[in-house]
Scaffold this motif. Structure first.
Motif, PDB file in Angstrom:
ATOM      1  N   VAL A   1      14.577  -8.470  25.189  1.00  0.00           N
ATOM      2  CA  VAL A   1      13.523  -9.213  24.513  1.00  0.00           C
ATOM      3  C   VAL A   1      13.018  -8.382  23.333  1.00  0.00           C
ATOM      4  N   VAL A   2      12.946  -8.987  22.156  1.00  0.00           N
ATOM      5  CA  VAL A   2      12.481  -8.302  20.957  1.00  0.00           C
ATOM      6  C   VAL A   2      11.263  -9.062  20.417  1.00  0.00           C
ATOM      7  N   LEU A   3      10.124  -8.377  20.363  1.00  0.00           N
ATOM      8  CA  LEU A   3       8.885  -8.941  19.836  1.00  0.00           C
ATOM      9  C   LEU A   3       8.529  -8.232  18.541  1.00  0.00           C
ATOM     10  N   ARG A   4       8.134  -9.005  17.537  1.00  0.00           N
ATOM     11  CA  ARG A   4       7.726  -8.438  16.254  1.00  0.00           C
ATOM     12  C   ARG A   4       6.268  -8.787  16.025  1.00  0.00           C
ATOM     13  N   LEU A   5       5.415  -7.750  15.957  1.00  0.00           N
ATOM     14  CA  LEU A   5       3.976  -7.914  15.779  1.00  0.00           C
ATOM     15  C   LEU A   5       3.575  -7.344  14.428  1.00  0.00           C
ATOM     16  N   GLY A   6       2.571  -7.953  13.805  1.00  0.00           N
ATOM     17  CA  GLY A   6       2.157  -7.466  12.493  1.00  0.00           C
ATOM     18  C   GLY A   6       0.660  -7.584  12.282  1.00  0.00           C
ATOM     19  N   ILE A   7       0.160  -6.778  11.340  1.00  0.00           N
ATOM     20  CA  ILE A   7      -1.245  -6.829  10.956  1.00  0.00           C
ATOM     21  C   ILE A   7      -1.364  -6.317   9.522  1.00  0.00           C
ATOM     22  N   CYS A   8      -2.278  -6.909   8.743  1.00  0.00           N
ATOM     23  CA  CYS A   8      -2.451  -6.540   7.332  1.00  0.00           C
ATOM     24  C   CYS A   8      -3.902  -6.152   7.073  1.00  0.00           C
ATOM     25  N   ASP A   9      -4.121  -5.582   5.898  1.00  0.00           N
ATOM     26  CA  ASP A   9      -5.485  -5.251   5.488  1.00  0.00           C
ATOM     27  C   ASP A   9      -6.270  -6.526   5.229  1.00  0.00           C
ATOM     28  N   ASP A  10      -7.584  -6.415   5.391  1.00  0.00           N
ATOM     29  CA  ASP A  10      -8.488  -7.519   5.069  1.00  0.00           C
ATOM     30  C   ASP A  10      -9.832  -6.917   4.668  1.00  0.00           C
ATOM     31  N   ASP A  11     -10.841  -7.762   4.512  1.00  0.00           N
ATOM     32  CA  ASP A  11     -12.143  -7.268   4.064  1.00  0.00           C
ATOM     33  C   ASP A  11     -12.716  -6.220   5.023  1.00  0.00           C
ATOM     34  N   VAL A  12     -12.493  -6.414   6.323  1.00  0.00           N
ATOM     35  CA  VAL A  12     -13.030  -5.469   7.317  1.00  0.00           C
ATOM     36  C   VAL A  12     -12.347  -4.118   7.202  1.00  0.00           C
ATOM     37  N   THR A  13     -11.017  -4.089   7.153  1.00  0.00           N
ATOM     38  CA  THR A  13     -10.311  -2.804   7.066  1.00  0.00           C
ATOM     39  C   THR A  13     -10.638  -2.095   5.763  1.00  0.00           C
ATOM     40  N   ARG A  14     -10.750  -2.871   4.663  1.00  0.00           N
ATOM     41  CA  ARG A  14     -11.024  -2.251   3.365  1.00  0.00           C
ATOM     42  C   ARG A  14     -12.439  -1.700   3.271  1.00  0.00           C
ATOM     43  N   SER A  15     -13.340  -2.165   4.133  1.00  0.00           N
ATOM     44  CA  SER A  15     -14.688  -1.602   4.142  1.00  0.00           C
ATOM     45  C   SER A  15     -14.702  -0.184   4.713  1.00  0.00           C
ATOM     46  N   PHE A  16     -13.672   0.171   5.488  1.00  0.00           N
ATOM     47  CA  PHE A  16     -13.565   1.528   6.047  1.00  0.00           C
ATOM     48  C   PHE A  16     -12.479   2.358   5.350  1.00  0.00           C
ATOM     49  N   TRP A  17     -11.469   1.676   4.822  1.00  0.00           N
ATOM     50  CA  TRP A  17     -10.294   2.348   4.247  1.00  0.00           C
ATOM     51  C   TRP A  17      -9.767   1.434   3.159  1.00  0.00           C
ATOM     52  N   GLU A  18      -9.814   1.871   1.891  1.00  0.00           N
ATOM     53  CA  GLU A  18      -9.663   0.962   0.755  1.00  0.00           C
ATOM     54  C   GLU A  18      -8.237   0.529   0.463  1.00  0.00           C
ATOM     55  N   HIS A  19      -7.264   1.024   1.211  1.00  0.00           N
ATOM     56  CA  HIS A  19      -5.865   0.795   0.851  1.00  0.00           C
ATOM     57  C   HIS A  19      -5.325  -0.534   1.397  1.00  0.00           C
ATOM     58  N   ALA A  20      -4.354  -1.073   0.657  1.00  0.00           N
ATOM     59  CA  ALA A  20      -3.630  -2.276   1.090  1.00  0.00           C
ATOM     60  C   ALA A  20      -2.419  -1.854   1.918  1.00  0.00           C
ATOM     61  N   PHE A  21      -2.178  -2.573   3.008  1.00  0.00           N
ATOM     62  CA  PHE A  21      -1.075  -2.191   3.893  1.00  0.00           C
ATOM     63  C   PHE A  21      -0.575  -3.391   4.674  1.00  0.00           C
ATOM     64  N   GLU A  22       0.626  -3.243   5.191  1.00  0.00           N
ATOM     65  CA  GLU A  22       1.162  -4.155   6.198  1.00  0.00           C
ATOM     66  C   GLU A  22       1.795  -3.289   7.277  1.00  0.00           C
ATOM     67  N   LEU A  23       1.370  -3.480   8.502  1.00  0.00           N
ATOM     68  CA  LEU A  23       1.841  -2.671   9.620  1.00  0.00           C
ATOM     69  C   LEU A  23       2.665  -3.557  10.544  1.00  0.00           C
ATOM     70  N   GLU A  24       3.807  -3.048  10.984  1.00  0.00           N
ATOM     71  CA  GLU A  24       4.659  -3.816  11.895  1.00  0.00           C
ATOM     72  C   GLU A  24       5.006  -2.983  13.122  1.00  0.00           C
ATOM     73  N   LEU A  25       4.916  -3.625  14.280  1.00  0.00           N
ATOM     74  CA  LEU A  25       5.303  -2.989  15.538  1.00  0.00           C
ATOM     75  C   LEU A  25       6.422  -3.816  16.153  1.00  0.00           C
ATOM     76  N   LEU A  26       7.593  -3.201  16.306  1.00  0.00           N
ATOM     77  CA  LEU A  26       8.747  -3.856  16.911  1.00  0.00           C
ATOM     78  C   LEU A  26       8.864  -3.366  18.351  1.00  0.00           C
ATOM     79  N   VAL A  27       8.764  -4.288  19.297  1.00  0.00           N
ATOM     80  CA  VAL A  27       8.781  -3.959  20.725  1.00  0.00           C
ATOM     81  C   VAL A  27      10.056  -4.520  21.334  1.00  0.00           C
ATOM     82  N   THR A  28      10.891  -3.655  21.899  1.00  0.00           N
ATOM     83  CA  THR A  28      12.142  -4.082  22.522  1.00  0.00           C
ATOM     84  C   THR A  28      12.078  -3.746  24.006  1.00  0.00           C
TER      85      THR A  28
END
Length: 214
Positions: free
Chosen positions: A57-84
């Motif tokens: 089973v392969v699951l692909r999870l993701g999360i990106c920056d938004d107003d909340v994350t940028r209030s603590f850390w100003e950078h733009a990002f996309e994070l991916e977690l691949l779970v096998t």
């Protein structure tokens, strides 16, 4: 094999004392910012679920920056977690910088493992490694032999790419932890006194858990 606290809290904005939390883009405490980063307490998107050619089973999870994350850390990002999930469990964490400026991060995957009895459990693979002992105000120490547990243990082993074995005498089971792209390993068990200060751990659960973190 993965431990879940009986007192774990499942609420938005709170971390779950269980499984493998994702600490990113910093590990530990940073004054004025959320402990262990921006994504440990947030909902991720399920971006894909499939079976690979070998039936895993392969699951692909993701999360990106938004107003909340940028209030603590100003950078733009996309994070991916691949779970096998198959005969082994494999986690692959990938950071994409989607902004115009470079940034530096620290990160960790704090794997909570079940043990029959942590006092009868050892961690092999770190003999001779230097570590920062958080219980002794980050004193620099050197490991001799296997890691054993008789009191609070919170250590950052540095300059090690080694695999680790959790040898659980109470259950007769050995777990192998391998890693790539990481040169440090954290070993943690709160033991009895520290556990009493943690609302999301039930009484004496420290005997049934152990963290070996990439």
């Amino acid at each position: 094999m993965l431990w879940v606290s009986k007192a774990a809290v499942y609420e938005s904005g709170k971390g779950v004392r269980a499984g493998v939390p994702v600490c990113w883009p910093w590990f530990g405490a940073v004054p004025g910012k959320p402990a262990h980063g921006l994504v440990r307490t947030r909902l991720w998107q399920l971006r894909g679920a499939a079976l690979d050619a070998s039936g895993q089973v392969v699951l692909r999870l993701g999360i990106c920056d938004d107003d909340v994350t940028r209030s603590f850390w100003e950078h733009a990002f996309e994070l991916e977690l691949l779970v096998t999930v198959g005969r082994t469990l494999t986690l692959a964490l990938t950071t994409h910088n989607t902004g115009a400026e470079a940034f530096e991060i620290t990160q960790a995957l704090p794997s909570y493992f079940c043990t029959g009895d942590s006092a009868q459990t050892t961690v092999q693979g770190l003999d001779g490694c230097h570590y920062l002992d958080k219980v002794q105000d980050f004193a620099l120490c050197q490991q001799s032999g296997a890691v054993t547990f008789q009191s609070e243990t919170d250590r950052i082993y540095t300059d090690t790419m080694a695999n680790c074995l959790i040898v659980d005498a109470a259950t007769g089971r050995t777990l192998r932890i391998t890693k790539q792209g990481s040169a440090s390993t954290v070993v943690w068990n709160p033991w009895s006194d520290k556990e009493k200060t943690m609302a999301d751990m039930a009484c004496s659960e420290y005997r049934q858990m152990l963290c070996v973190e990439t």
